[in-house]
Design a protein around this motif. Structure first.
Motif: not given
Length: 122
Positions: A27-37
């Motif tokens: 969940r942390r990784e996905i949240a970081q990926l989503i917010s990376s852009l």
């Protein structure tokens, strides 16, 4: 009795296996990926139109929320494959273009971001 065991085993093997919910790390990784852009100077292309990072984040969050409801994502890799790589409607690959870098597929860009996140996080 001996006939029941193979029948029970066959029924268990034929039953659909439920995916596990994403772990806290996923969940942390996905949240970081989503917010990376979001907030970046990168542009996100979907179905032939370019979008800014904020629009891309909102779009990917909606897709992720849908996958969660359907119990279809339990890892960052699955998120990239099922939500962040291509349009569910047209099947066209998403693309990302950041200043000073060549345009690339979103799958490659998010895959590289995931590897970078994992190398920074102990």
């Amino acid at each position: 009795m001996s006939r029941r065991i193979p029948l029970i085993l066959a029924a268990l093997l034929a039953a659909p296996l439920a995916n596990a919910a994403p772990s806290a790390d996923a969940r942390r990784e996905i949240a970081q990926l989503i917010s990376s852009l979001d907030g970046s100077q990168c542009r996100f292309q979907r179905n032939g139109s370019w979008h800014d990072g904020s629009d891309a984040r909102a779009h990917l969050q909606r897709k992720y929320d849908y996958l969660l409801k359907k119990d279809m994502v339990d890892s960052a890799e699955q998120f990239i494959e099922r939500a962040a790589s291509q349009s569910s409607m047209s099947g066209k690959p998403y693309r990302i273009q950041c200043p000073g870098q060549p345009e690339q597929t979103a799958a490659a860009w998010f895959g590289a971001r995931l590897q970078a996140l994992r190398h920074r996080t102990p």
